[in-house]
Each structure stands twice: as C-alpha cells, then as structure tokens.
Write an enzyme that holds these catalytic residues in place. Structure first.
Site, PDB file in Angstrom:
ATOM      1  N   THR A  97       0.933  -1.275   0.022  1.00 20.02           N
ATOM      2  CA  THR A  97       0.009  -0.101  -0.027  1.00 20.02           C
ATOM      3  C   THR A  97       0.994   1.117   0.062  1.00 20.02           C
ATOM      4  OG1 THR A  97      -0.264  -0.193   2.575  1.00 20.02           O
ATOM      5  CG2 THR A  97      -1.953  -1.136   1.234  1.00 20.02           C
ATOM      6  N   THR A 133      -1.025  -2.454   5.726  1.00 18.69           N
ATOM      7  CA  THR A 133      -1.343  -1.319   6.186  1.00 18.69           C
ATOM      8  C   THR A 133      -2.508  -0.565   5.641  1.00 18.69           C
ATOM      9  OG1 THR A 133       0.722  -1.600   7.286  1.00 18.69           O
ATOM     10  CG2 THR A 133      -0.265   0.490   7.740  1.00 18.69           C
ATOM     11  N   LYS A 219      -1.949  -0.410  13.750  1.00 18.40           N
ATOM     12  CA  LYS A 219      -0.431  -0.397  13.079  1.00 18.40           C
ATOM     13  C   LYS A 219      -0.158   1.091  12.831  1.00 18.40           C
ATOM     14  CE  LYS A 219       2.584  -1.548   9.880  1.00 18.40           C
ATOM     15  NZ  LYS A 219       3.880  -2.251  10.304  1.00 18.40           N
ATOM     16  N   CYS A 275       8.018   1.944   5.017  1.00 17.52           N
ATOM     17  CA  CYS A 275       6.667   1.640   5.939  1.00 17.52           C
ATOM     18  C   CYS A 275       6.634   3.046   6.595  1.00 17.52           C
ATOM     19  CB  CYS A 275       6.867   0.760   6.941  1.00 17.52           C
ATOM     20  SG  CYS A 275       6.695  -0.840   6.133  1.00 17.52           S
TER      21      CYS A 275
END
Length: 450
Positions: A97, A133, A219, A275
């Site tokens: 993502t 995520t 998350k 991330c």
C-alpha cells in the site's frame, strides 16, 4: 469426535511481508499456496530464492518449498487466483500500500485488486484476512465488497490482522510475534485465527481481539509513536548541538526511566524505509478525511524534523570540506535505510549521498547488501566493492547506515586509504575515542566535537 483438518492457507502478494508470512505459515505446519502477479517472482520463490535480503528467510523457504531436496513440500507458489480460491480456507492479503504520487494518502489499488480478483471465485466458506497497512475504514468497505462479489455470499468473511514486522527481524517477528491483533466481526473468524496462530499463542503471544477500525488504527498508531520517539531524540540532538551537550548520554539517562525506555532513542539522520514515512503521512491524510486532522497535526512536525536531519548532514559535510562541495571526494558507508536489509526505499543514507552528488561532490557508496538496489535507484552515484575502496582518496567519510561491519572497521586501515582523516557519524554507533586516537577528526550528530 472426528478432528477437523487444519485450514489450508494462501498468501496473496509475496513481497517482504507475503514471502515471510507464507514461509512462516508453512513452518507452523500448514499447507500454503502463495500468489504473485509477477511470474518471475513466482519462479524465483519456487526455487527457494527470495527477491530481497532478509536474514533467515531463504533458509526458512528452502525448508518448505515443494520440490526442493529435503523440504517439507508444504509451500507452493502460483500466479492463478482460481487455484488460490480452490485451495484455501484462509486467504491472507499481503500486498503493498504505497504512498500515492503527489499526495500523502495511501494507494489502495493493490488491496482492492486482490479482493476484486479473489472474491468472485469464492464458492465455499472462506476467511479473507487483511494484513496490509490500510487507512482506517478500509476493512468495513472491503467486507461489504467481499460479501457482494463472492458466490458464497456472507460465508466469505473478512478479518483484519495487521503486521508488525521489523525488516531484518521479519522471520522472528512472524514466528514469535510480540502481539497478534485480530479485527473480527464474528466468533467464527476469531476461532479460525486462533487456530492459525495456535503455536505463537501457546508460546505466550498476546491475542488481542478488536473491531475493524481499531485493528487498522493499531498499526498506524504504533508506527506514529515510534516515529515520534525517533524525531524527539533527533530534536534533542539539535538542542545538544546548540548547547554543546551530548545526546548519546542524554538518551542513556532518560532511557533508564522505564516509562520512556531505551529503544528508538538513538539520534542520527532519521528514519526511512517503505513503511514509517508513508504510514505516518497516510495516517495524517486519513485523519483529515475523517475531520480529525487537528489530532495529528503534531505528526507534520515529526515528519519535518526527520527530513531536516538529512539536510543537516549535507550541511555538516559541506563544513567538513571547507565550505564548497564541488569536486570534493566523499566516501559514504551505507545505502540501505537500516542494517540487515537491502531495502533502499526512502533511505536517509542514499538521500544524503544523492543531495551531495547533485551539489557537485564525487560520491562513492558502499553497502554490505543494498548495492544493487541503490544502483538501480541512483545510477549516477559511484559504487565500490568494499568500505576501504569507497573511502579511497576521500576528503570526508560519512557513516550513514549502522551495519555491524562498519562498527568493526579498523580506523588505522581506513586512514591509509583516505586523503583526509575526517569522519561524520550519522548514526552515533562508532566509538569517537577509537577514531580520534587513530588521528581522525570525528564528528557525530548531537555530540561534542572533541
């Protein structure tokens, strides 16, 4: 009473998360089928090879991939959604993502495509488990879409089970998670996930059951908290430099307070990778859409402190070579965003190297594992096969990724290769006394100059 057969598991998407999850599920004893849309990746994994460097992953794969000598045969890979739908009882969605181009928001197209491809093929009861995520609210939307598209209707159920992998420790984190979060709408979904994670639960991994929005928020909030901790100590490094304090000693002293803790309190050139930065930005964007943007305005400053560290490193380098970068030779140790990984996505080390190159310096980079990825992203930089070669003839050396190999370098040996014994430690992991003793001018972020 007859025992029911263990569920068969599929993993959609075989990047860092998916490849690790598939291999770990096979290691936990399940029959696993991994899917990727790229045939070359499927072929590679089918040979027991991984498309990225992750300690222990290749060994784990080779223990289970069907057809490899001595393997359990519990793990196979395919490009076919039909095969996945026929095979699996539990389908894990592990696709990427990324950040949308030109926006803070998260690009959901890969997750959406996975659900749109799988759902119409589900003709028997199945649990689809999101691990990617995603912005809060996505699971509710995807659950409705799944029930709408699946021939089996509401017997195709969704759960959300966020991942908490640390690159470099992904195998350990999957097999022995510090917590398992299960966002579910039914007891049946919870029971199924407890079955999948029975071994880690038996070993003591906490199993936290939540609704969908909370599972999605766990998350985003965990990564935001870690980013805040890193940027906090980097802000303290800025203050220490202004006040002639020592941020390493400061971090040690506040880290003994168990309410604060010592982890993630090492000042340096900041965080990067695929991330933390994009999750932080996507969280801000989603809060704005929900009308809760004021709750997360502080994250803009966290992001800003982080990006400022890179600019600061470039400025320190300019000062170290006398004020002008044009034609200066700079040796850079590190390209990956963190050690024990070949991931160079949004790497602070490469970003600094690239900025220096754009300002006219001759930059040579060495990294134990990230060279190939760095070269494809920054082909105009020079690359060397070793640390000594990277610093040969350098006017200044930059330590930008904290690999153990760099910590073990001999300052005297490196000193023979450089033009000027000047080192900037952007990660605060080298011993200043050792380098200064060998005749180096040593400068570390947030620390006294001598």
């Amino acid at each position: 009473m007859a025992q029911t057969a263990p569920p068969r598991i599929t993993v959609i998407g075989t990047g860092y998360l998916g490849a690790t999850h598939a291999a770990a599920m096979a290691d936990l004893g399940f029959e696993v089928l991994g899917l990727d849309v790229l045939p070359e990746k499927v072929e590679m994994l089918g040979r027991g090879e991984v498309p990225m460097y992750e300690p222990g992953l290749e060994e784990l794969l080779s223990r289970h991939v069907d057809g490899l000598p001595g393997a359990s045969g519990r793990l196979r890979f395919t490009t076919s959604y039909e095969e996945v739908a026929d095979f699996g009882d539990v389908h894990f969605v592990c696709v990427n993502t990324p950040q949308k181009h030109g926006e803070y928001a998260c690009d959901m197209s890969y997750v959406d495509a996975a659900v749109e491809s799988l759902a119409p093929l589900l003709r028997r009861p199945a649990l689809v488990v999101g691990k990617s995520t995603v912005p809060v609210g996505s699971a509710d939307r995807l659950a409705d879409r799944l029930a709408e598209l699946a021939p089996v209707g509401e017997d195709a159920e969704l759960a959300w089970n966020p991942e908490f992998l640390r690159e470099g420790f992904a195998v350990q984190d999957t097999l022995h998670p510090d917590r398992i979060v299960a966002g579910v709408r039914s007891e049946a979904a919870e029971t199924r996930l407890r079955e999948v994670y029975a071994r880690p639960i038996a070993e003591g991994s906490p199993f936290v059951v939540t609704d969908f929005p909370t599972a999605e928020l766990v998350k985003a909030s965990a990564n935001s908290f870690l980013a805040t901790k890193i940027s906090f100590i980097n802000a303290m490094a800025e203050v220490c430099e202004a006040a002639d304090g020592d941020v390493v000693k400061l971090a040690e002293a506040i880290g003994y307070d168990d309410r604060i803790g010592r982890k993630f309190l090492r000042a340096g050139i900041g965080f990067g990778g695929g991330c933390l930065p994009k999750d932080l930005r996507a969280f801000m964007a989603r809060a704005g859409e929900l009308g809760a943007d004021q709750a997360l305005t502080f994250l803009r400053e966290i992001d800003s402190i982080n990006m400022r560290r890179r600019v600061h490193m470039v400025e320190l380098t300019r000062q170290a070579v006398g004020g002008g970068l044009l034609g200066k030779r700079i040796g850079v140790l590190g390209a990956s965003f963190k050690p024990d990984s070949d991931d160079v996505r949004d790497s602070p080390a490469l970003n600094v190297a690239g900025q220096l190159h754009l300002q006219g310096a001759q930059v040579t980079v060495y990294d134990p594992k990230g060279m190939e990825n760095a070269r494809s992203l920054f082909p105009t930089l020079a690359y060397a096969p070793s640390a000594v070669e990277a610093v040969r003839g350098a006017d200044v050396v930059l330590h930008l990724t904290e690999w153990r190999e760099f910590k073990e370098l001999d300052p005297a040996v490196l000193g023979e290769a450089v033009a000027v014994r000047h080192l900037l430690d952007g990660r605060n992991t080298l011993d200043p006394a050792l380098w200064r003793k060998a005749g180096w001018t040593f400068r570390a972020l947030g620390r006294p100059t001598a």
